[in-house]
Design a protein around this motif. Structure first.
Motif, PDB file in Angstrom:
ATOM      1  N   LEU A  86       0.810  -1.220   0.000  1.00 51.01           N
ATOM      2  CA  LEU A  86       0.000   0.000   0.000  1.00 51.01           C
ATOM      3  C   LEU A  86       0.841   1.267   0.000  1.00 51.01           C
ATOM      4  N   ASP A  87       2.030   1.201   0.582  1.00 55.00           N
ATOM      5  CA  ASP A  87       2.867   2.402   0.702  1.00 55.00           C
ATOM      6  C   ASP A  87       3.805   2.637  -0.467  1.00 55.00           C
ATOM      7  N   ARG A  88       4.070   1.632  -1.262  1.00 50.47           N
ATOM      8  CA  ARG A  88       5.050   1.823  -2.339  1.00 50.47           C
ATOM      9  C   ARG A  88       4.436   2.592  -3.499  1.00 50.47           C
ATOM     10  N   ASP A  89       5.281   3.116  -4.337  1.00 51.07           N
ATOM     11  CA  ASP A  89       4.843   3.861  -5.521  1.00 51.07           C
ATOM     12  C   ASP A  89       4.353   2.863  -6.555  1.00 51.07           C
ATOM     13  N   TRP A  90       3.055   2.828  -6.779  1.00 52.91           N
ATOM     14  CA  TRP A  90       2.483   1.872  -7.715  1.00 52.91           C
ATOM     15  C   TRP A  90       2.907   2.162  -9.143  1.00 52.91           C
ATOM     16  N   ALA A  94       4.098   0.052 -13.342  1.00 51.65           N
ATOM     17  CA  ALA A  94       3.387   0.391 -14.580  1.00 51.65           C
ATOM     18  C   ALA A  94       3.962  -0.320 -15.809  1.00 51.65           C
ATOM     19  N   ALA A  95       5.269  -0.367 -15.944  1.00 51.01           N
ATOM     20  CA  ALA A  95       5.863  -0.983 -17.135  1.00 51.01           C
ATOM     21  C   ALA A  95       5.548  -2.476 -17.203  1.00 51.01           C
ATOM     22  N   ALA A  96       5.646  -3.166 -16.060  1.00 55.98           N
ATOM     23  CA  ALA A  96       5.364  -4.607 -16.049  1.00 55.98           C
ATOM     24  C   ALA A  96       3.895  -4.875 -16.339  1.00 55.98           C
ATOM     25  N   VAL A  97       3.012  -4.062 -15.758  1.00 59.74           N
ATOM     26  CA  VAL A  97       1.577  -4.240 -15.991  1.00 59.74           C
ATOM     27  C   VAL A  97       1.228  -3.854 -17.424  1.00 59.74           C
ATOM     28  N   ALA A  98       1.794  -2.759 -17.908  1.00 58.74           N
ATOM     29  CA  ALA A  98       1.507  -2.306 -19.276  1.00 58.74           C
ATOM     30  C   ALA A  98       1.957  -3.326 -20.313  1.00 58.74           C
ATOM     31  N   ALA A  99       3.076  -3.996 -20.044  1.00 60.10           N
ATOM     32  CA  ALA A  99       3.571  -5.000 -20.993  1.00 60.10           C
ATOM     33  C   ALA A  99       2.561  -6.128 -21.172  1.00 60.10           C
ATOM     34  N   LEU A 100       1.770  -6.382 -20.152  1.00 61.29           N
ATOM     35  CA  LEU A 100       0.765  -7.438 -20.233  1.00 61.29           C
ATOM     36  C   LEU A 100      -0.546  -6.935 -20.826  1.00 61.29           C
ATOM     37  N   GLY A 101      -0.631  -5.636 -21.092  1.00 63.02           N
ATOM     38  CA  GLY A 101      -1.868  -5.032 -21.540  1.00 63.02           C
ATOM     39  C   GLY A 101      -2.121  -5.098 -23.032  1.00 63.02           C
ATOM     40  N   HIS A 102      -1.373  -5.908 -23.747  1.00 65.41           N
ATOM     41  CA  HIS A 102      -1.565  -6.009 -25.190  1.00 65.41           C
ATOM     42  C   HIS A 102      -1.857  -7.470 -25.544  1.00 65.41           C
ATOM     43  N   HIS A 136       9.203  -6.066 -31.765  1.00 61.75           N
ATOM     44  CA  HIS A 136       8.753  -4.955 -30.912  1.00 61.75           C
ATOM     45  C   HIS A 136       8.115  -5.504 -29.632  1.00 61.75           C
ATOM     46  N   HIS A 137       7.201  -6.467 -29.783  1.00 69.41           N
ATOM     47  CA  HIS A 137       6.515  -7.026 -28.615  1.00 69.41           C
ATOM     48  C   HIS A 137       7.470  -7.843 -27.743  1.00 69.41           C
ATOM     49  N   LEU A 138       8.377  -8.576 -28.354  1.00 67.89           N
ATOM     50  CA  LEU A 138       9.365  -9.331 -27.576  1.00 67.89           C
ATOM     51  C   LEU A 138      10.242  -8.389 -26.754  1.00 67.89           C
ATOM     52  N   ARG A 139      10.675  -7.278 -27.358  1.00 66.01           N
ATOM     53  CA  ARG A 139      11.488  -6.293 -26.622  1.00 66.01           C
ATOM     54  C   ARG A 139      10.735  -5.728 -25.431  1.00 66.01           C
ATOM     55  N   GLN A 140       9.443  -5.448 -25.604  1.00 67.65           N
ATOM     56  CA  GLN A 140       8.635  -4.919 -24.510  1.00 67.65           C
ATOM     57  C   GLN A 140       8.563  -5.916 -23.347  1.00 67.65           C
ATOM     58  N   LEU A 141       8.377  -7.177 -23.678  1.00 71.64           N
ATOM     59  CA  LEU A 141       8.271  -8.204 -22.646  1.00 71.64           C
ATOM     60  C   LEU A 141       9.610  -8.450 -21.952  1.00 71.64           C
ATOM     61  N   VAL A 142      10.703  -8.388 -22.704  1.00 67.51           N
ATOM     62  CA  VAL A 142      12.028  -8.543 -22.101  1.00 67.51           C
ATOM     63  C   VAL A 142      12.313  -7.361 -21.172  1.00 67.51           C
ATOM     64  N   ALA A 143      12.039  -6.146 -21.633  1.00 70.77           N
ATOM     65  CA  ALA A 143      12.294  -4.946 -20.826  1.00 70.77           C
ATOM     66  C   ALA A 143      11.495  -4.966 -19.522  1.00 70.77           C
ATOM     67  N   ALA A 144      10.295  -5.523 -19.562  1.00 74.33           N
ATOM     68  CA  ALA A 144       9.448  -5.571 -18.367  1.00 74.33           C
ATOM     69  C   ALA A 144       9.766  -6.775 -17.473  1.00 74.33           C
ATOM     70  N   GLY A 145      10.651  -7.666 -17.921  1.00 75.37           N
ATOM     71  CA  GLY A 145      11.042  -8.811 -17.115  1.00 75.37           C
ATOM     72  C   GLY A 145      10.170 -10.039 -17.271  1.00 75.37           C
ATOM     73  N   TRP A 146       9.200 -10.004 -18.186  1.00 77.65           N
ATOM     74  CA  TRP A 146       8.343 -11.173 -18.392  1.00 77.65           C
ATOM     75  C   TRP A 146       9.003 -12.223 -19.277  1.00 77.65           C
ATOM     76  N   LEU A 147       9.996 -11.826 -20.060  1.00 79.23           N
ATOM     77  CA  LEU A 147      10.760 -12.746 -20.903  1.00 79.23           C
ATOM     78  C   LEU A 147      12.238 -12.497 -20.709  1.00 79.23           C
TER      79      LEU A 147
END
Length: 174
Positions: A86-90, A94-102, A136-147
């Motif tokens: 609750l106290d951390r900066d949500w 954003a980048a990790a959540v946004a990467a999953l938003g496509h 492009h999509h692979l780079r986004q997922l790698v940058a966000a740590g999902w891949l």
């Protein structure tokens, strides 16, 4: 109707009737696939978490044991205090959540978890678009740590991200 036996044991018809009633009761109690079970036994993990900690604000735990279609097995759990979450900066998430938003990125993750590892294998999928779009999509997922890249042109979901990814997807279910 068959009469009860004289030795005090229930008749076959009575026993079958009781068994049928019990089966019907069990089938009513069994949830549909993916549906939560409302009885107290359902919350065994929650009860264990509450017993384990004295945190006044509470804790959040997720855990899973997963065997993927290719046979790889992953087990993972993560626990946080509610105060920490609750106290951390949500915005940091954003980048990790946004990467999953496509939808294409989710499809890529699904295909990789099902065993497609190379750009050639992924590119063969009719919904993944051109090679430029794919990269492009692979780079986004790698940058966000999902891949992560495992070799030139090969990708995998890091082991420590498999269960969290499935937890996010489970949380998104309605």
């Amino acid at each position: 109707m068959t009469e009860p036996s004289t030795d005090g044991d229930p008749s076959l018809a009575e026993r079958v009737a009781r068994l049928e009633a019990r089966v019907a009761e069990l089938e009513r109690a069994r949830p549909a696939e993916g549906e939560a079970v409302p009885d107290a036994g359902t919350f065994w993990a929650l009860e264990g978490l509450k017993e384990r900690t004295g945190e006044p604000g509470g804790r959040v735990l997720f855990t899973g044991a997963v065997t993927l279609p290719g046979g790889e097995h992953f087990e993972w759990q993560q626990e946080f205090t509610a105060e920490h979450l609750l106290d951390r900066d949500w915005g940091e998430a954003a980048a990790a959540v946004a990467a999953l938003g496509h939808p294409i990125r989710l499809l890529l993750l699904r295909e990789i978890l099902h065993g497609a590892r190379t750009v050639a294998e992924l590119g063969a999928h009719e919904r993944l678009g051109t090679s430029g779009q794919l990269y492009h999509h692979l780079r986004q997922l790698v940058a966000a740590g999902w891949l992560r890249t495992t070799a030139r042109g090969q990708y995998a979901v890091p082991g420590e991200r498999v269960v969290p990814l499935l937890v996010v997807l489970a949380a998104a279910q309605r």
